[in-house]
Every structure is written in C-alpha cells, then in structure tokens.
Design an enzyme around this catalytic site. Sequence first.
Site, mmCIF file in Angstrom:
data_model
loop_
_atom_site.group_PDB
_atom_site.id
_atom_site.type_symbol
_atom_site.label_atom_id
_atom_site.label_comp_id
_atom_site.label_asym_id
_atom_site.label_seq_id
_atom_site.Cartn_x
_atom_site.Cartn_y
_atom_site.Cartn_z
ATOM 1 N N GLY A 142 0.808 -1.219 0.000
ATOM 2 C CA GLY A 142 0.000 0.000 0.000
ATOM 3 C C GLY A 142 0.839 1.267 0.000
ATOM 4 N N GLY A 143 0.553 2.129 0.982
ATOM 5 C CA GLY A 143 1.240 3.423 1.069
ATOM 6 C C GLY A 143 2.741 3.278 1.199
ATOM 7 N N GLY A 377 13.125 9.698 -36.163
ATOM 8 C CA GLY A 377 12.693 10.420 -34.967
ATOM 9 C C GLY A 377 13.606 10.147 -33.787
ATOM 10 N N ALA A 378 14.165 8.947 -33.770
ATOM 11 C CA ALA A 378 15.032 8.598 -32.655
ATOM 12 C C ALA A 378 16.286 9.482 -32.653
ATOM 13 C CB ALA A 378 15.396 7.124 -32.726
HETATM 14 C C1 HXC Z 1 -1.412 -3.749 11.186
HETATM 15 C C2 HXC Z 1 -0.089 -5.383 10.299
HETATM 16 C C3 HXC Z 1 -0.193 -4.802 9.015
HETATM 17 C C4 HXC Z 1 -0.967 -3.619 8.886
HETATM 18 C C5 HXC Z 1 1.050 -6.540 8.861
HETATM 19 N N1 HXC Z 1 0.689 -6.461 10.132
HETATM 20 N N2 HXC Z 1 0.513 -5.544 8.148
HETATM 21 N N3 HXC Z 1 -0.681 -4.856 11.367
HETATM 22 N N4 HXC Z 1 -1.563 -3.125 9.984
HETATM 23 N N5 HXC Z 1 -1.100 -3.009 7.710
HETATM 24 C C6 HXC Z 1 1.070 -7.343 11.213
HETATM 25 C C7 HXC Z 1 0.466 -8.754 11.056
HETATM 26 O O1 HXC Z 1 -0.835 -8.791 11.578
HETATM 27 C C8 HXC Z 1 1.455 -9.558 11.863
HETATM 28 O O2 HXC Z 1 1.148 -9.390 13.221
HETATM 29 C C9 HXC Z 1 2.776 -8.884 11.624
HETATM 30 O O3 HXC Z 1 2.449 -7.567 11.167
HETATM 31 C C10 HXC Z 1 3.587 -9.562 10.531
HETATM 32 O O4 HXC Z 1 2.760 -9.758 9.409
HETATM 33 P P1 HXC Z 1 2.689 -11.133 8.605
HETATM 34 O O5 HXC Z 1 1.469 -11.092 7.756
HETATM 35 O O6 HXC Z 1 2.837 -12.275 9.549
HETATM 36 O O7 HXC Z 1 3.991 -11.045 7.735
HETATM 37 P P2 HXC Z 1 4.243 -11.566 6.261
HETATM 38 O O8 HXC Z 1 3.689 -12.960 6.101
HETATM 39 O O9 HXC Z 1 5.690 -11.357 5.982
HETATM 40 O O10 HXC Z 1 3.372 -10.640 5.310
HETATM 41 C C11 HXC Z 1 3.666 -9.265 5.218
HETATM 42 C C12 HXC Z 1 2.545 -8.531 4.436
HETATM 43 C C13 HXC Z 1 1.177 -8.858 5.100
HETATM 44 C C14 HXC Z 1 2.551 -9.014 3.010
HETATM 45 C C15 HXC Z 1 2.884 -7.048 4.466
HETATM 46 O O11 HXC Z 1 1.284 -8.656 6.518
HETATM 47 C C16 HXC Z 1 0.068 -8.027 4.571
HETATM 48 O O12 HXC Z 1 -0.469 -8.308 3.505
HETATM 49 N N6 HXC Z 1 -0.336 -7.020 5.361
HETATM 50 C C17 HXC Z 1 -1.436 -6.137 4.989
HETATM 51 C C18 HXC Z 1 -1.028 -5.264 3.871
HETATM 52 C C19 HXC Z 1 -2.064 -4.206 3.552
HETATM 53 O O13 HXC Z 1 -3.047 -4.515 2.879
HETATM 54 N N7 HXC Z 1 -1.858 -3.013 4.118
HETATM 55 C C20 HXC Z 1 -2.785 -1.898 4.033
HETATM 56 C C21 HXC Z 1 -2.452 -1.217 2.708
HETATM 57 S S1 HXC Z 1 -3.459 0.135 2.402
HETATM 58 P P3 HXC Z 1 1.365 -10.581 14.295
HETATM 59 O O14 HXC Z 1 0.791 -10.009 15.565
HETATM 60 O O15 HXC Z 1 0.618 -11.748 13.757
HETATM 61 O O16 HXC Z 1 2.834 -10.812 14.330
HETATM 62 C C22 HXC Z 1 -2.454 1.460 2.622
HETATM 63 C C23 HXC Z 1 -3.128 2.778 2.433
HETATM 64 C C24 HXC Z 1 -2.343 3.756 1.615
HETATM 65 O O17 HXC Z 1 -1.349 1.364 2.949
HETATM 66 C C25 HXC Z 1 -2.786 3.809 0.208
HETATM 67 C C26 HXC Z 1 -2.037 4.824 -0.555
HETATM 68 C C27 HXC Z 1 -2.429 4.995 -1.959
#
Ligand code: HXC
Length: 481
Positions: A142-143, A377-378
Amino acid sequence: MSQNKLTARERIESLLDRNTFVELDKHVVHRCNDFGMAEKKIEGDGVISGYGKIDGRNVFVYGFDFSVMGGSLSAANAQKIAKVQDLALKNGAPIIGLNDSGGARIQEGVESLTGFAHIFKRNVMASGVIPQISAIMGPCAGGSCYSPALTDFILMVKDQSQMFVTGPNVVKEVTNEDVDKETLGGASVHNTVSGVSHFICNDDEEVLMTIRELLGFIPSNNMEDAPSYPITDEVNRVCHELDNVVPIDPNVPYDIRDIIAPICDQQYFFEVQSEFAKNIVIGFGRMAGRSVGFVANQPNFLAGSLDIDASDKAARFIRFCDCFNIPLIAIEDVPGFLPGVSQEHGGIIRHGAKIVYAFAESTVPKITLITRKAYGGAYIVMNSKCIGADINFAYPTAEIAVMGAEGACNILYRKATTEERKEKIEEYRKKFATPTRAAELGYIDEIIAPCDTRIRLIQALDMTRNKNESNPPKKHGNIPL
Ligand code: HXC
C-alpha cells in the site's frame, strides 16, 4: 530469505558515518485504543528517525521496524516521518527511507491513512529540491510502496523485499489468483519487468553501501552542484581501446558500456536500472572529477531501438539529472523507435514523447555523441542539436538519416528492379551513412576519432561549466505521462 537481514537500528548505523546518528522522537507512542491497541504501546512505535552524515554530508533518515506490528504506519509514525521530511527540505539535505512495512496500520483506520497523505504531500514538495532515496528491505504494501514511488531512486533486496499495492491475500479475494509475495512484487519483478525499482542488491549491507555510493554522484539539494572529487585520472587520456568497439558491419551489435566505461574517471561507470529496458543504458560517471549522467542506446539489446520502457527509463533519469544540476551525455546508436502493434497500442507515441520533452526542457550542459546509427525520430529525440544539445560529436562511423539505406530505397524505389534498387541503396548509403552531411549543415559540431572521446567530452563539459539557460516562466510544464 537473505541471512543478512539487519534490525532497523543496525541498518541506520550501517548506512551512516560511524557515530553520527542523532535520533529524534524516540519516546513517541501511538494513540490508538481500539482493537486492544491500548496494551500495545511501544516507545518509538516502529519507526526510527533522525539525522546523521554520509561521507561527512548531512542526511535525514527513517527506518521501519517490521517487528513492531509489521512496520505498519500509525498516525504517530507518520508524524515522525513528516518531521524529518520537513527538516530535510528546510535544510537542503537528502532524505533516505528504509522501508519494511505492511502499509497503513489497519487498527487505526482513517488516521493511519491520513498519515500517508502527509508523507506523500511532502514527497511531492521535496521532489526536485532534495534527493529522496527509498530502500525496500522487507515486504512493503500500500502506502509503503507509494511513498517510495514518489521518490527518486528505489533499491530492493533480492529474495527478501517485495512491493505491492495489495498483498497475496487481497489478490486472492478479489481476483481469485493464487500468487506468492515474491512472484507478485519481488525484487526481480520490479527490477526487470515493472521498472519500479532501480537497484537490486544481495543483502541489506549491499543496499546501504549502494545508497552511500549513489549519494556521492549527486548534490545535497537543487541549489548545489554534485560533489567534485580530486582528479585522479588523466584528463587527456587517449582511449585507443575505443577505436575498435564499433563494428564495421552496421548490423553487428556491441556493448555501449564498452564506450562509456573507458571514458569515465578510473574507467568506472555506475549503472542505474541495469536489468530493466536494457535497450537503453543510464547511469553516472565522473569526468575530470565531476559527476555526469549518461543516457545511451544499447545496440546489444533490441538493436538499441527505443520502446515504451526505454523511453520511460531514459526520460525519468534525464529529468533527475536536470533537477540536480548534473550534466548529461547522450551516446547514440539507435535504428529508430521499435515498430509493432503492441508498441503502438501501448502508447509508444505518448511514451516516446517523454524523451523529447525531457531533453528539450533540461537546461544542464548537454552533449551528444553519435557512434553509429542515428535514424529518424530517434535521432531527433536523443538530444539532437535542435532539441537543445550544446555540443554534438559524431564518430566517422555515424549514419545520420531518416532510416537505413535499404529501408529507405525499399520505400522510394518500390517499383524498381532488384538491380536498380541495389544501385540506389548504394547511393543512399554513400550520401547518408556518414556524418558528413549533418556536419556540413552544422548539426554535428565535430567528427572525432573514437580514441579522443574522453578528451573531447571533458573539453565540452569544461566549456559548458557556467552554462546559464532558463525556460519561459510557467507553473509547470505538462509532460506526457
Ligand atoms: C497492522 C499489520 C499490518 C498492517 C502486517 N501487520 N501488516 N498490522 N496493519 N497493515 C502485522 C500482522 O498482523 C502480523 O502481526 C505482523 O504484522 C507480521 O505480518 P505477517 O502477515 O505475519 O507477515 P508476512 O507474512 O511477511 O506478510 C507481510 C505482508 C502482510 C505481506 C505485508 O502482513 C500483509 O499483507 N499485510 C497487509 C497489507 C495491507 O493490505 N496493508 C494496508 C495497505 S493500504 P502478528 O501479531 O501476527 O505478528 C495502505 C493505504 C495507503 O497502505 C494507500 C495509498 C495509496
């Protein structure tokens, strides 16, 4: 997974000159009480931020700690990052983000989303004023991808870091595709296919050392010149090894880097995006101690033709150099834009226009060297005289024409016999498969022997040292995107 993954603090210590890191906001905690978060408050809240030095120059830095809720961005973390972004901009120093983050902290909802808005706005305001560098050192979603995408350079770690807008779980839910993190957005994907990333490194340490090296080629802000280094290589070095690089047969490829590297100080060329759009080569070198940016067609790949990806790659690099007062050297051996339905439908017209735009608007010293083909053109877009190049050189092997002799005569003499067409091809070749006509018209300033390339380029760089050119006042131009 790399065995050499460092902690967030070790990364910062390793990046900066020894004992120069000054940490800010280490007592900040998040402010969320929903979903059991009141019990999960950690000092610093998963981002380490502050300032320090690289090679004695000030830099600002922040690093995500993946062990704190997946490095997710809370409003408090965003506030910490925004603080160093503001300080970096006000004080004219580069900012480096070490990203290892699952994006907006899900438990905080709109507060964490807004945090990214604050960061993005500052990324954009700082663009072209201070260099912004993003290392991607773990999974980033995401962000945590969009902020890096707004910065100047992205570095990734092989088999350790990924970038995606949404992770594999969301992809499965929405499109029903089964894909793992690495296939979706691993370092290989972004350095070869998407072009999102600029460097692929083997481990954390290599990323950090590459950032240090990169900064050595660029100034701290847009009001300065890149750092100059003591001249340790002979300025008048004759490069005899260049005399045999361009093959006699115009259809035989060669590696354009065999021309770039020998003319740089210490024969060292620091290539950027080496694995993406290999038909164009970009990167930095030093000539007589000064940083220069090279943009060169690569005859070894797709015959050096310009396609969509090559156009994007080159245009962005040209604009970076122009923002930061780094002279540009275009080295040209290009048979044209790549023909084909997929290129046309993909918008080669729109993408190719970016190179013209970027070269034409740039006001840094601009020098062009044509080694062989400069067709159609290139030829125009690759920093030709009338686009605004200051000095244009050509090797005796240069061919400056609308197209190759055979292609030209196949169009002009379609109805002629094979024998007649052969004669015309020879005539066209004699007339245009040389730099003479362009030199007679003043579009080429000098035809040079390959061995004199370094000397001539350094002379041209020296002559343009005080170049002062500006474009008409405007809010901003409207580059085709
Ligand atoms: C809170 C989060 C988190 C998040 C991960 N964690 N992402 N907690 N908010 N966004 C936490 C998990 O719950 C987990 O906690 C720990 O971090 C490790 O994550 P895992 O999933 O076990 O790790 P991994 O398997 O390596 O996967 C990493 C990952 C996955 C691919 C990043 O965690 C994931 O898909 N997270 C969500 C990504 C997402 O959709 N984010 C929001 C994007 S929207 P525990 O307690 O179990 O250890 C955004 C808005 C901005 O960012 C948009 C701008 C245009």
